[in-house]
Design a protein around this motif. Sequence first.
Motif, short mmCIF file in Angstrom:
data_model
loop_
_atom_site.label_atom_id
_atom_site.label_comp_id
_atom_site.label_asym_id
_atom_site.label_seq_id
_atom_site.Cartn_x
_atom_site.Cartn_y
_atom_site.Cartn_z
N ALA A 442 14.25 114.13 90.43
CA ALA A 442 15.33 114.46 91.36
C ALA A 442 16.17 115.60 90.80
O ALA A 442 16.24 115.83 89.59
CB ALA A 442 16.20 113.24 91.61
N SER A 443 16.84 116.30 91.69
CA SER A 443 17.70 117.42 91.29
C SER A 443 19.15 117.01 91.15
O SER A 443 19.97 117.79 90.67
CB SER A 443 17.58 118.55 92.31
OG SER A 443 17.97 118.09 93.61
N ASP A 447 20.25 113.10 95.29
CA ASP A 447 18.84 113.31 95.63
C ASP A 447 18.00 112.12 95.17
O ASP A 447 17.07 111.69 95.85
CB ASP A 447 18.35 114.61 94.98
CG ASP A 447 16.91 114.93 95.30
OD1 ASP A 447 16.47 114.65 96.43
OD2 ASP A 447 16.21 115.46 94.41
N THR A 450 17.89 109.08 97.52
CA THR A 450 17.13 109.25 98.76
C THR A 450 15.62 109.23 98.55
O THR A 450 14.86 109.26 99.52
CB THR A 450 17.51 110.58 99.43
OG1 THR A 450 17.15 111.67 98.57
CG2 THR A 450 19.01 110.63 99.71
N GLN A 451 15.20 109.18 97.28
CA GLN A 451 13.75 109.19 97.01
C GLN A 451 13.11 107.89 97.51
O GLN A 451 13.62 106.81 97.26
CB GLN A 451 13.50 109.35 95.51
CG GLN A 451 13.95 110.67 94.93
CD GLN A 451 13.26 111.87 95.57
OE1 GLN A 451 12.10 111.78 95.98
NE2 GLN A 451 13.98 112.97 95.66
N TYR A 458 15.87 111.43 86.72
CA TYR A 458 16.84 112.51 86.84
C TYR A 458 17.32 112.93 85.45
O TYR A 458 17.89 112.12 84.71
CB TYR A 458 18.03 112.07 87.69
CG TYR A 458 19.17 113.07 87.70
CD1 TYR A 458 18.95 114.40 88.09
CD2 TYR A 458 20.46 112.70 87.32
CE1 TYR A 458 19.99 115.31 88.10
CE2 TYR A 458 21.51 113.60 87.32
CZ TYR A 458 21.27 114.92 87.71
OH TYR A 458 22.29 115.83 87.70
#
Length: 613
Positions: A442-443, A447, A450-451, A458
Amino acid sequence: MKPSKNASFLTIACWLITCLAAPLGAQDINIHSHNDYLQQIPFWEAYASGTASIEADVILRNDTLFVAHEKESIRTGHTLSSLYLEPMVQAKRLQLGSLHPFILLVDFKTEAYATMHQLLKELEPYQELWEDREHPFVKIVISGNRPEKKDYHRYPFPVFFDYQSVEDTESLPLDKIELFSLSFRSFSQWNGKGRLIDSDIVQLKEAIRVAHQFGKPIRFWATPDSKTAWKALHELGVDYINTDHPGAAKSYLSSLQNRLYTHPTPREIYRPTFESDGTDRRVKNVILLIGDGNGLAQLSAAMYANNNQLTLTQLKNLGLIKTQSADDFTTDSAAAGTALASGQKAKNRSIGMHPDGTPAANLPEYLAPYGFNSGIITTDHLTGATPAAFFAHQPERDLTRNIASDLAKSPLSLFIGGGKIDFLDGETIELENLEKSGFILASSLRDLVTQKGAKAGYFASNQGLPKISGGRRDFLPEATKAGIDFLNSKDQPFFLMIESAYIDSGGHANEVGTVINEGIDFDQAVAEAVRFADGDGHTLVLITADHETGGVTIPQGNTADNTVELEFSTEDHTGLMVPVFAYGPHSHKFRGVYENTEIFSKLIKVLELESSR
């Protein structure tokens, strides 16, 4: 009389100056070395410690001033010249130490006028000590049996006097009075423990006010001689702190501001509902929060600085764990993390390994066959010792490259932390291995939530994350919420380990602000976990530490203004037991005193998996 040039004498002097020199910027703390001649090494210890005033009692005998309290204790060769005047010249000529100006307080034990006559003769060869009249290296201040105050002007520079009354203040020869010296026992019988009573404080402050009204500093003699007393006298505004331990007093008072911390913005806490706490409900999820280095004193300091409350201190079920490793009384984070993660004692520096070198199954590995998802969150590098204990198996905690490689091989479903660089170094890029093993990188925390994939990670920073004092802000509580949301969305039981790493860093560095700020931040993460447990009803939350760091005590504080004073006994870990707090179903089963390895076994038992191990 000429100053001595004895080589061994200078060797001792130089050694003391090197070993004991006061820290820069500490000269505003004025220490009076009481009866300095009784020190193991008179003058030099006090001078090297940066004291502002050094006391020598003198007795006149056979045209010589001997340094002693009474005639019976006179020792051959122990004269004012040999013990004080000659060393002072050596310090000045050889530019030893900080060359800070100071007072030599000469306490006359014999008749005033005859003793003064001899003193002036003995001072004559040492004019270089006060050749700069604006900033003399040494001032001579007479105490004890002094001449009449009307005669003070008869005695030339550098001779001054102390004055011993705040009642008889008419017609004072102020230009010859260097300071006021008063008996502490005339104002208080305090023994230096606890605190001064209010009436004594009023009397002492009035005496200080009178001295300051005349523009003179003040010293009290016969004071209690303890850290508590030094601090109390300093806070009252006493200008010269009287002590038989000048080095210790200087060190303590000079570092006091670095050991006092006032928290400017206390954080709101979460107050649990306790609806599921201590019940026999089935435990579906486990959240384990580890404050690295977070002993009882660190936890207390965070509480006192945060309006005297934490979410953590609302909890009712708690115990204590012993932290010794397999090969040492004092554990490191690798062995302690392994004990918590696997229920097995490990050698210091080893990650997820039995003492015989074989892998020790960690909680994520143990729980995976039972359908558990697992995650780790840390403010450290993901390859740091504590988080690594929950996914890696390496004999040495510094094998960063190998530890990074183990993450992709683990059954973890989630990771959040710093140190992305550890996964980029080397011939093989471990970042690619993480993606091949199914991790979606994830960024951002948003984010990540929502994966929809089974596994996500992360990297919050390429290097290490900053401390709270460096601008990290609410990363840990936000990461805790994001991690819980991600794992909870999978509709499977989960295990989540959350580490606050920098409480330990604050202990190692003896940084009070870091210990407290990071402790309060950790409590914000605890609040997120407890809040979720209240809403879920089937989540057990455990909060503990891997070990204590710093040997911290809390001598003083003020809960009214969120101020805490910490004192450190070491820059390393200690063998102190650390607390365990439990909240949620079966939380009462974590009471008592036990080994850190029992966290694992108790968890397996409350999850009703023990028979299948």
